[in-house]
Design an enzyme around this catalytic site. Structure first.
Site: not given
Ligand SMILES: *Cc1c(COP(=O)(O)O)cnc(C)c1O
Length: 469
Positions: A113
């Site tokens: 993120k």
């Molecule tokens: C947010 C997240 C996901 C999922 O991603 P999306 O965009 O919500 O599908 C997968 N792995 C980690 C470590 C995350 O923080």
């Protein structure tokens, strides 16, 4: 480049006009009027670029209301060497055979993120400064998103962040990561309650329209278009690093919850990037796996949503999914509006007649990974390659194996580092995950957090007293 709503009820707007908004006024999500196309020659010309320069190229296709020199400044600040703990920002790490990890977790909070959030922090500050306005970001977190937002927005002019978290219910690592930030514009409010109560307070304050407009409340949730656009960049980067020839195909495997990350892969593919398959991996919360297997989209209730050992994928509905369905419906907003109306009334919709297109037209395939799969995959990848992967990445490695094809590189998106999920790593391999050097002292740093009751009035008063000037 103008943006419209998936449900058709928004006049076309430029990027900066939708940047700070959540849902479109008609309840839909913003999308470009059409996807920009990238030719094979252009792709070849991009091979020599470093990550910030590639980000400038890709993002300038979506953002034409920020001068290019300014955009380049923002991408270079977002993807600076001091921010990401890897010389090339996103390393490609070979695992075995055709399978590699695309390292998206070198940022300050060790999860993917950061890739989008760091750009968001730069572009928010830029646009607020141009307009001479301020913004107060209000959110609730049980860990990951909140910390990525705080690290992206710390010290930014004209922005204050108020992040509610459940007092005493986060891991030591998560607490240390968030609460050790000393920037005056970052406010950690630990509420004496559970996550849902924190979320309820956010909803109450955001729903108080007078307060919301007087204090310019905003959010940084996963439907924000700038986040999706910033994520498109690393699909291009991954393809450029994994191939040597024009037109060569690669597949991507993506651990999915809200359909944000893999949506960016879909967009890159629609732009002309030679992607063969988009392999969608879910955990036991298989709303999306079920859709790609059956054509039925059936969000779950909170009670039907399991707490798993890949917790960032524990979702009941996929907030970004509507953007893909818009394409699936031939970009017809009336049909999308109709489907979401049906969803509200009946709790599901059925697109099984389109199922043959999911793979043949869009490249999508899916699969589930369970707790046992996760442990087994972490251990076998470690034994086989010496690389330790986190539980979310393990879900994608597991599902990727079922869809690997000879001669096609498989890039698994590494969405977090194992250090964040020590308990599961310990369970899988019988020893703890190593903590990156610069974070070893995190637990000993002074923490800055205000503990308060789960009380809307107290939180409101705190925001009034500390709002961005
Ligand atoms: C947010 C997240 C996901 C999922 O991603 P999306 O965009 O919500 O599908 C997968 N792995 C980690 C470590 C995350 O923080």
């Amino acid at each position: 480049m103008k943006y419209l709503s998936t449900r058709g009820g928004m006049a076309p707007l430029p990027f900066c006009a939708i940047l700070l908004e959540g849902l479109a006024p008609d309840g839909g999500l913003a999308l470009p009027e059409s996807f920009p196309q990238v030719s094979a020659q252009t792709l070849e010309a991009w091979r020599a670029l470093d990550y910030p320069a590639l980000a400038t190229e890709v993002l300038s296709l979506f953002i034409d209301d920020i001068p290019r020199d300014d955009l380049a400044r923002l991408t270079h600040a977002a993807y600076a060497p001091g921010v990401f703990d890897a010389a090339d920002v996103v390393p490609l790490k070979p695992l075995y055979g055709q399978t590699s990890l695309l390292g998206l977790s070198q940022g300050p909070t060790l999860a993917f993120k950061d890739m989008a959030m760091q750009f968001l922090g730069q572009v928010f500050e830029y646009v607020l400064d141009k307009r001479q306005v301020t913004l107060n970001i209000l959110g609730a977190t049980s860990g990951d998103t909140g910390s990525a937002a705080e690290y992206a927005l710390r010290g930014k002019k004209g922005i204050a962040v108020f992040m509610l978290s459940p007092h005493g219910r986060m891991s030591d690592f998560q607490r240390a990561q968030m609460y050790s930030l000393q920037d005056p514009n970052i406010h950690n409010l630990a509420l004496k309650g559970v996550f849902d109560e924190c979320q309820d307070i956010v909803k109450a304050l955001a729903g108080d329209l007078d307060f919301k407009s007087a204090y310019r409340l905003g959010a940084v949730n996963s439907i924000n278009w700038a986040r999706i656009a910033a994520q498109v960049v690393y699909y291009f980067w991954g393809w450029l690093r994994a191939t040597s020839q024009s037109g060569q195909q690669v597949s991507f495997a993506v651990p999915s919850g809200n359909f944000g990350n893999i949506l960016s892969g879909h967009i890159a593919r629609e732009m002309g990037l030679p992607i063969r398959r988009l392999v969608l991996a879910t955990n036991e919360n298989n709303v999306l796996e079920e859709f790609f297997r059956t054509g039925v989209y059936r969000p779950r209730s909170a009670a039907q949503t399991y707490a798993t050992s890949s917790p960032s994928m524990d979702i009941s509905r996929a907030s970004n999914f509507e953007r893909f369905v818009f394409d699936l419906m031939g970009r017809d907003p009336d049909r999308v509006a109709q489907l979401w109306k049906q969803l509200a009334q009946q709790g599901e919709f059925d697109l099984s007649e389109l199922r043959p297109q999911f793979e043949s037209r869009y490249g999508f395939v899916g699969g589930i990974s369970t707790h046992a799969d996760r442990l087994q995959t972490i251990k076998s990848v470690y034994d086989r390659s010496g690389t330790l992967i986190d539980p979310h990445t393990a879900d994608a490695v597991k599902v990727a194996a079922a869809h690997a094809e000879p001669g096609v590189p498989m890039l698994v998106l590494e969405t977090a580092l194992p250090a964040k999920f020590g308990e599961t790593i310990q369970e899988a391999i019988g020893q703890p995950a190593p903590v990156p050097g610069h974070l070893k002292d995190l637990a000993g740093l002074p923490q800055r957090v205000r503990v308060m009751d789960c009380d809307v009035a107290q939180v409101r008063d705190y925001i009034k007293a500390h709002a961005a000037a």
